[in-house]
Design an enzyme around this catalytic site. Structure first.
Site, PDB file in Angstrom:
ATOM      1  N   GLU A  92     -10.150  90.864  -4.270  1.00 10.22           N
ATOM      2  CA  GLU A  92      -8.946  90.494  -5.021  1.00 10.22           C
ATOM      3  C   GLU A  92      -9.289  89.915  -6.396  1.00 10.22           C
ATOM      4  OE1 GLU A  92      -5.892  89.567  -1.322  1.00 10.22           O
ATOM      5  OE2 GLU A  92      -6.269  87.984  -2.755  1.00 10.22           O
ATOM      6  N   CYS A 105      -9.074  86.127 -13.166  1.00 11.09           N
ATOM      7  CA  CYS A 105      -9.875  85.424 -12.172  1.00 11.09           C
ATOM      8  C   CYS A 105     -10.574  86.505 -11.349  1.00 11.09           C
ATOM      9  CB  CYS A 105      -8.934  84.579 -11.313  1.00 11.09           C
ATOM     10  SG  CYS A 105      -9.755  83.778  -9.934  1.00 11.09           S
ATOM     11  N   CYS A 112     -17.253  85.390   1.644  1.00 12.31           N
ATOM     12  CA  CYS A 112     -17.993  84.214   1.177  1.00 12.31           C
ATOM     13  C   CYS A 112     -18.688  83.549   2.359  1.00 12.31           C
ATOM     14  CB  CYS A 112     -17.001  83.241   0.523  1.00 12.31           C
ATOM     15  SG  CYS A 112     -17.788  81.798  -0.225  1.00 12.31           S
ATOM     16  N   CYS A 116     -15.783  76.699   3.192  1.00 11.39           N
ATOM     17  CA  CYS A 116     -14.916  75.546   2.888  1.00 11.39           C
ATOM     18  C   CYS A 116     -13.665  75.646   3.758  1.00 11.39           C
ATOM     19  CB  CYS A 116     -14.538  75.530   1.405  1.00 11.39           C
ATOM     20  SG  CYS A 116     -15.966  75.420   0.316  1.00 11.39           S
ATOM     21  N   CYS A 119     -10.151  76.948   2.371  1.00  6.46           N
ATOM     22  CA  CYS A 119     -10.145  78.155   1.545  1.00  6.46           C
ATOM     23  C   CYS A 119     -10.036  79.418   2.392  1.00  6.46           C
ATOM     24  CB  CYS A 119     -11.439  78.189   0.729  1.00  6.46           C
ATOM     25  SG  CYS A 119     -11.558  79.578  -0.393  1.00  6.46           S
ATOM     26  N   GLY A 159     -15.783  84.402  -3.307  1.00  7.13           N
ATOM     27  CA  GLY A 159     -17.248  84.367  -3.392  1.00  7.13           C
ATOM     28  C   GLY A 159     -17.780  83.148  -4.110  1.00  7.13           C
ATOM     29  N   GLU A 160     -19.076  82.913  -3.913  1.00  6.47           N
ATOM     30  CA  GLU A 160     -19.750  81.796  -4.583  1.00  6.47           C
ATOM     31  C   GLU A 160     -20.685  82.420  -5.635  1.00  6.47           C
ATOM     32  OE1 GLU A 160     -19.892  78.478  -4.992  1.00  6.47           O
ATOM     33  OE2 GLU A 160     -21.579  78.987  -6.257  1.00  6.47           O
ATOM     34  N   SER A 191     -17.217  78.734 -11.561  1.00  4.79           N
ATOM     35  CA  SER A 191     -16.977  77.656 -10.602  1.00  4.79           C
ATOM     36  C   SER A 191     -17.923  77.758  -9.413  1.00  4.79           C
ATOM     37  CB  SER A 191     -15.522  77.738 -10.124  1.00  4.79           C
ATOM     38  OG  SER A 191     -15.227  76.672  -9.265  1.00  4.79           O
ATOM     39  N   SER A 214     -16.559  72.414  -7.740  1.00  8.37           N
ATOM     40  CA  SER A 214     -15.551  72.135  -6.719  1.00  8.37           C
ATOM     41  C   SER A 214     -16.007  70.919  -5.932  1.00  8.37           C
ATOM     42  CB  SER A 214     -15.393  73.346  -5.795  1.00  8.37           C
ATOM     43  OG  SER A 214     -15.002  74.463  -6.555  1.00  8.37           O
ATOM     44  N   LEU A 215     -15.486  69.760  -6.295  1.00  8.40           N
ATOM     45  CA  LEU A 215     -15.966  68.515  -5.704  1.00  8.40           C
ATOM     46  C   LEU A 215     -15.100  68.119  -4.501  1.00  8.40           C
ATOM     47  CD1 LEU A 215     -18.175  66.400  -6.072  1.00  8.40           C
ATOM     48  CD2 LEU A 215     -16.627  65.132  -7.563  1.00  8.40           C
ATOM     49  N   HIS A 216     -13.821  67.957  -4.732  1.00  9.23           N
ATOM     50  CA  HIS A 216     -12.819  67.784  -3.675  1.00  9.23           C
ATOM     51  C   HIS A 216     -12.962  66.538  -2.797  1.00  9.23           C
ATOM     52  CE1 HIS A 216     -11.620  71.713  -4.907  1.00  9.23           C
ATOM     53  NE2 HIS A 216     -12.458  72.400  -4.182  1.00  9.23           N
ATOM     54  N   ASN A 290      -3.364  74.525  -1.997  1.00 16.67           N
ATOM     55  CA  ASN A 290      -2.481  75.654  -1.723  1.00 16.67           C
ATOM     56  C   ASN A 290      -2.496  75.986  -0.245  1.00 16.67           C
ATOM     57  OD1 ASN A 290      -1.653  76.373  -4.493  1.00 16.67           O
ATOM     58  ND2 ASN A 290      -3.847  76.722  -4.767  1.00 16.67           N
ATOM     59  N   CYS A 333      -5.574  79.387  -6.340  1.00 16.79           N
ATOM     60  CA  CYS A 333      -6.914  78.989  -5.901  1.00 16.79           C
ATOM     61  C   CYS A 333      -7.011  78.921  -4.387  1.00 16.79           C
ATOM     62  CB  CYS A 333      -7.260  77.606  -6.446  1.00 16.79           C
ATOM     63  SG  CYS A 333      -7.654  77.632  -8.172  1.00 16.79           S
TER      64      CYS A 333
END
Ligand code: SAH
Length: 343
Positions: A92, A105, A112, A116, A119, A159-160, A191, A214-216, A290, A333
């Site tokens: 996507e 994006c 991935c 997480c 996600c 993906g990372e 990111s 991406s700390l979160h 989200n 996201c």
């Protein structure tokens, strides 16, 4: 197997031309067709002789993607694409319109590995890395389909990126080459969930892009609950890498922080985060988490977010709330995924 010509740099293309007994300058022409004009076949290359075109067809493939599904948001014209790759895999991408132009994006992997918890990208597992040409194709296809010029890129899709390091770096060099689509590094964000070894490697490339982390969460206990990568590199190791990165590149880092109700959004979390980030050349992006249908996380209230911003401000840290686009088409996201059941 034929070679992937769209993943080649001009220097590599020149070598190829010489090995075919052609003049090196043909490489610049072909590069321009592939990357400036998004040519999807050799027959579009009208200033290349028929003989050479036939020779190219024999030796190389132009990897393109096709549009499997396209969703347009009724609220803000955000477009989400489900693209099919040559081997049938699906990825996507999302195109967003901002005052300053169009941003895409892009995805960097099929699926991935990072897992997480909040996600959607990793739910169906990891399949494979994308090649540079497959990352580029997302941009070229979207531009053609929408008849627009894309000026900004965020590597925030599925993906990372730092787990597909070499292909991502190659992509970055191809996309910013002045002979091609020529999108400046300053218009690109990458990111990562915190792959520390990758951050150090990226630091050596000295690119002018924006690094997003991406700390979160402000502490290991909270972060490890939602991000398995934290068990490999904890917050202190990650922030040390960030500080070294800032020192070496003089670039501001952007920290992503998905606000999850009751998980990481308390005033105490804000104070802890403030203490950790104090004095760093950085910006904090708060994202109301989200919804993902397989997960039960809910987003923080507006008041929570305002309080969070206020507290971070006391530590001299600038924080803003990320606008959510394409909410009716699950284009935000963490909502991108690889499967056919993408909505
Ligand atoms: N693997 C990279 C690139 C993905 S970017 C990374 O982790 O940074 C996608 C961004 O959206 C990341 O910051 C990710 O943590 C965040 N994200 C994932 N799921 C989300 C969700 N449900 N709500 C809000 N943000 C989310």
């Amino acid at each position: 197997m034929k070679k992937d010509i769209k993943s080649m740099s001009i220097a590599e293309l020149k070598e190829e031309m010489l090995s075919l007994g052609e003049k090196a300058f043909k490489a610049t022409q072909i590069y321009s067709w592939l990357h400036k004009h998004s040519a999807e076949s050799f027959d579009e290359m009208t200033n290349i002789s028929k003989d050479l075109r036939e020779n190219l067809k024999k030796n190389y493939d132009i990897y393109n993607c096709t549009i499997e599904k396209k969703l347009v948001s009724v609220y803000d014209d955000t477009v989400k694409y489900l693209f099919r790759l040559n081997d049938g895999e699906l990825i996507e991408s999302v195109v967003m319109k901002y005052k300053y132009g169009y941003t895409i994006c892009v995805s960097s992997q099929v699926g991935c590995k990072m897992g997480c918890r909040f996600c959607a990208s990793g739910i169906a597992g990891f399949v494979r890395n994308l090649t540079p040409s497959e990352i580029l194709s997302q941009i070229y296809k979207a531009q053609k389909d929408l008849d627009i010029r894309i000026s900004h890129i965020v590597m925030m899709g599925v993906g990372e990126p730092l787990d597909n390091y070499d292909n991502v770096i190659k992509f970055l060099r191809l996309v910013s080459d002045e002979n091609g689509i020529n999108i400046g590094m300053r218009n690109i964000s990458l990111s990562t969930c915190g792959v520390v070894t990758g951050i150090y490697k990226l630091m050596e490339e000295k690119l002018q892009l924006t690094l997003s982390i991406s700390l979160h969460a402000p502490d290991d206990e909270t972060r490890s609950k939602t991000m398995p990568v934290n068990d490999r590199w904890n917050i202190d190791e990650l922030l040390k890498a960030c500080k070294d990165y800032i020192k070496a590149t003089n670039r501001r880092i952007s920290f992503e922080y998905a606000m999850i109700s009751g998980v990481n959004d308390s005033d105490e979390c804000a104070r802890k985060l403030g203490m950790k980030l104090k004095g760093m050349l950085c910006h904090v992006n708060l994202i109301p988490v989200n919804s993902v249908k397989e997960r039960s996380y809910t987003k923080s209230s507006k008041e929570r977010m305002e309080s969070f911003i206020k507290i971070l401000g006391k530590y001299g840290i600038n924080a803003t709330v990320r606008r959510t686009l394409g909410s009716d088409i699950n284009a935000s996201c963490g909502q991108l995924r690889r499967g056919e059941n993408s909505n």
